[in-house]
Each structure stands twice: as C-alpha cells, then as structure tokens.
Write an enzyme that holds these catalytic residues in place. Sequence first.
Site, PDB file in Angstrom:
ATOM      1  N   LYS A   1       0.819  -1.219   0.000  1.00 21.30           N
ATOM      2  CA  LYS A   1       0.000   0.000   0.000  1.00 21.30           C
ATOM      3  C   LYS A   1       0.850   1.265   0.000  1.00 21.30           C
ATOM      4  O   LYS A   1       0.733   2.121   0.871  1.00 21.30           O
ATOM      5  CB  LYS A   1      -0.964  -0.002   1.186  1.00 21.30           C
ATOM      6  CG  LYS A   1      -1.977  -1.152   1.166  1.00 21.30           C
ATOM      7  CD  LYS A   1      -2.957  -1.045   2.318  1.00 21.30           C
ATOM      8  CE  LYS A   1      -3.957  -2.189   2.281  1.00 21.30           C
ATOM      9  NZ  LYS A   1      -3.353  -3.482   2.661  1.00 21.30           N
TER      10      LYS A   1
ATOM     11  N   ARG B   1      -7.706 -14.899   7.802  1.00 17.57           N
ATOM     12  CA  ARG B   1      -8.016 -15.563   9.069  1.00 17.57           C
ATOM     13  C   ARG B   1      -8.864 -16.825   8.969  1.00 17.57           C
ATOM     14  O   ARG B   1      -8.617 -17.776   9.733  1.00 17.57           O
ATOM     15  CB  ARG B   1      -8.676 -14.549  10.017  1.00 17.57           C
ATOM     16  CG  ARG B   1      -7.663 -13.616  10.662  1.00 17.57           C
ATOM     17  CD  ARG B   1      -8.307 -12.434  11.353  1.00 17.57           C
ATOM     18  NE  ARG B   1      -8.829 -11.486  10.390  1.00 17.57           N
ATOM     19  CZ  ARG B   1      -9.282 -10.279  10.709  1.00 17.57           C
ATOM     20  NH1 ARG B   1      -9.273  -9.883  11.969  1.00 17.57           N
ATOM     21  NH2 ARG B   1      -9.732  -9.449   9.788  1.00 17.57           N
TER      22      ARG B   1
END
Length: 238
Positions: free
Chosen positions: A69, A213
């Site tokens: 990013k 996750r």
Amino acid sequence: MKHKSISNKDRLIFAMDVADCDRARSLMDELGDSVTFYKIGLELMMSGEYFELLDWMLARDKKVFCDLKFFDIPATVGSAVCQLKDRGASFVTVHGNHSMMEAAAENKGDTLKVLGVTTLTSLDRGDLDDLGFDCDLEALVLSRARQALDAGCDGVISSGLEVPKLREHLDNKLLVISPGIRPVDNKPMGDQKRVVTVETALSNGADYIVVGRPIRDAASPRAVAEAMQASIESQMNP
C-alpha cells in the site's frame, strides 16, 4: 459474468498475516499445493526478512502479492515500485491519488502488476464520515477505480460488494481482487466489515479473492483452503 482467463487455483490468494517468517514458512508447508498464491504485507515487512521470504516462496513456484500500500510523494512511490519490479512478485498495491498510482504504473516494468486500493474492507459508512468523505461508498469505489484505470494500473482492490458496480461501468478493463472473504455467511469478522462469501465475490465478477483468518486460524488450514478451492472450481465451472 465473463471472467478473465486465470487458473482457477490461482484465484485464491492466502493472506499470510503472521508475525515472522518462520511461522510463514511453516504455514506454507502445511498448506502445500492447496494454495498457489500468497499475499505478504506490512506485518511481515517489519519482521526484517521480507525479501528472503519472497525469494523462498518464489523458489517453490508460488506466486506472491506484495501488499505494501505505497502512499508517498509520486517520485518516492515510483522509485519504490522500480526497486520491486524485478523481484518476481506478481502484484503490488498503491493506496494514493492519481499521480501516485501513475508513478507506480510508469515504473512497474513488464511483469509486476499495480493494484490501486479503492476503499479498505475494514471501513464502513461511519468510518468514511470520520475521514471526511461525504459521497456514497459505491460512488467512491467507482471513482477510485476510474482513477486507477486512467493512471495505468492493472487492477484494483475492492470489496466483493462493490464489484458489480465496477463491472457495470468499467467492464473487464481492470483486474478486481476482493479481500474480506468469508467461507459461509456475510457476518463481519474482527476488523473486516464489508465481507462476502467466495461464491458471491466470484459471481459478482471478482477475478481473485483474498482470504486470511478463516484459513490461518482454522483447526486444519489445508482443509479450509481445499474447501475454498472446491467452491471456486464449482463457481467457475458450474
């Protein structure tokens, strides 16, 4: 929905969000051939062995998405992407304005693809209000995607919820990579708020899905990854 020609197995990108490279290597070994594409981001960058891990993954025929990013003045963003372009990564993210994305695209070389971040999936309407954005969330994502396309980016990061709007207005001109994927329902998990299932993301037109996750924290990460691969195969070849 017409999808780009991509190996179905590569459409699943596992977000390797762990604290150190030893854990990353162990998890990759556990996943084996159930995952071919990995995302490594800021947490592993701060471990001090980021590029060693990148090289290690590439040596084992994995594809790697460097989710860094980049957000800085255009010259710095361009220089950073130029440093990365020959390292073997497939994707890199830029989280900035038109000139930042343009600088990244101008320095990406022949194989690295630049992805513009539209709106993080951890943000909802209230968060955007806090940040000073008073436009509709879908309109913001579409505006950011148009900027990315105009700047020369190869694709965007977008929640699966906004992908239909991107396909409606931009057709297949950009790759769309959708994070915030959950295996069963549309309930938020942790800091992810705008989430969808594997099937919804792909049917909405996403080219790749990013899952972290639900795989990493499962009792059997490989079993969950294999189940998601089966869902992808079923969705892409009904």
